[in-house]
Design an enzyme around this catalytic site. Structure first.
Site, mmCIF file in Angstrom:
data_model
loop_
_atom_site.group_PDB
_atom_site.id
_atom_site.type_symbol
_atom_site.label_atom_id
_atom_site.label_comp_id
_atom_site.label_asym_id
_atom_site.label_seq_id
_atom_site.Cartn_x
_atom_site.Cartn_y
_atom_site.Cartn_z
ATOM 1 C CB SER A 1 48.216 -9.823 69.890
ATOM 2 O OG SER A 1 48.639 -8.997 70.955
ATOM 3 C CG ASP B 1 47.798 -17.576 73.675
ATOM 4 O OD1 ASP B 1 47.026 -17.792 72.734
ATOM 5 O OD2 ASP B 1 47.466 -17.715 74.862
ATOM 6 C CG ASN C 1 44.232 -17.540 68.695
ATOM 7 O OD1 ASN C 1 43.001 -17.648 68.670
ATOM 8 N ND2 ASN C 1 44.907 -17.407 69.834
ATOM 9 C CG HIS D 1 46.074 -14.055 73.535
ATOM 10 N ND1 HIS D 1 45.495 -15.095 74.239
ATOM 11 C CD2 HIS D 1 46.841 -13.378 74.428
ATOM 12 C CE1 HIS D 1 45.914 -15.044 75.495
ATOM 13 N NE2 HIS D 1 46.733 -14.017 75.637
HETATM 14 C C1 GRF Z 1 37.823 -12.671 72.636
HETATM 15 O O1 GRF Z 1 38.140 -11.762 73.643
HETATM 16 C C2 GRF Z 1 39.076 -13.305 72.093
HETATM 17 O O2 GRF Z 1 40.172 -12.479 72.062
HETATM 18 C C3 GRF Z 1 39.302 -14.400 73.100
HETATM 19 O O3 GRF Z 1 38.029 -14.883 73.429
HETATM 20 C C4 GRF Z 1 37.064 -13.862 73.194
HETATM 21 C C5 GRF Z 1 36.093 -14.426 72.202
HETATM 22 O O4 GRF Z 1 34.953 -13.659 72.052
HETATM 23 N N1 GRF Z 1 40.223 -15.387 72.615
HETATM 24 P P1 GRF Z 1 33.972 -13.928 70.842
HETATM 25 O O5 GRF Z 1 33.597 -15.407 70.863
HETATM 26 O O6 GRF Z 1 34.649 -13.541 69.579
HETATM 27 O O7 GRF Z 1 32.761 -13.075 71.119
#
Ligand code: GRF
Length: 193
Positions: free
Chosen positions: A139, A148, A110, A112
């Site tokens: 991360s 997370d 994932n 985050h």
């Molecule tokens: C990103 O900031 C990611 O880290 C978080 O949600 C956002 C997703 O954006 N978990 P996208 O859908 O990739 O444009």
């Protein structure tokens, strides 16, 4: 090179990280072959972007299921039907149960938007600014049952300026996420079998 790993990307919204992974995977020597994009929200923009990029893109609406696990069983069935070996969550906004995590353990990562282990959960940029942190970031980590909470694979940091807002920080961090995620997936899958 060895066989490319059949990979799925799970999304919930705009899908910019997913598109960065797709772009990286266009290179013949990239170790992931992205075969499938799944969104838990049928209206997600990312589904249309993936479809336009020629990737199988499907919605599995979590609202159609009575329990988290029932939704995940459908997700798991779709991943298996497409013979997926590795799953990258990219802006996928569902907490996963122990059932799903243990089924995909070691094959599930994932991204985050914080410098983990700081700021697990939501509103990460606001929390970093309010804490007076000098840096924010993102991360990529293994998914574990604690949200997370799995081991960190790689990260990118950005400076927090005096006039920083959660929105400006989110924009800066997102630019780095689009570099970070393809790099981290590459790192994980090189030599992975
Ligand atoms: C990103 O900031 C990611 O880290 C978080 O949600 C956002 C997703 O954006 N978990 P996208 O859908 O990739 O444009």
């Amino acid at each position: 090179m060895t066989r490319r790993v059949r990979t799925a990307v799970l999304i919930s919204g705009r899908g910019s990280n997913m598109m960065a992974l797709l772009a990286a995977a266009r290179a013949d020597d990239y170790p992931a072959d992205i075969q499938l994009v799944i969104s838990n929200r049928p209206e997600a923009d990312g589904l249309r972007k993936a479809d336009a990029a020629g990737v199988t893109a499907i919605a599995i609406d979590h609202k159609d299921f009575d329990t988290r696990e029932a939704f995940e069983r459908e997700l798991d069935a779709a991943l298996r039907a497409h013979k997926i070996d590795f799953v990258a969550c990219a802006g996928f906004m569902r907490v996963l149960t122990e059932w799903f995590v243990s089924r995909w353990e070691g094959r599930l990562i994932n991204i985050h938007p914080s410098l983990l282990p700081k700021y697990k959960g939501l509103h990460t940029h606001k929390r970093a600014i309010e804490a007076g942190d000098a840096e924010g970031g993102a991360s990529v980590h293994w998914v574990a049952t604690e949200v997370d909470g799995g081991d960190i694979i790689d990260h990118e940091a950005v400076q927090i300026e005096a006039d920083e807002t959660p929105e400006s920080l989110a924009n800066k961090v997102l630019k780095r996420e689009l570099v970070l995620y393809p790099r981290a997936l590459n790192k994980v899958l090189m030599g992975w079998h």
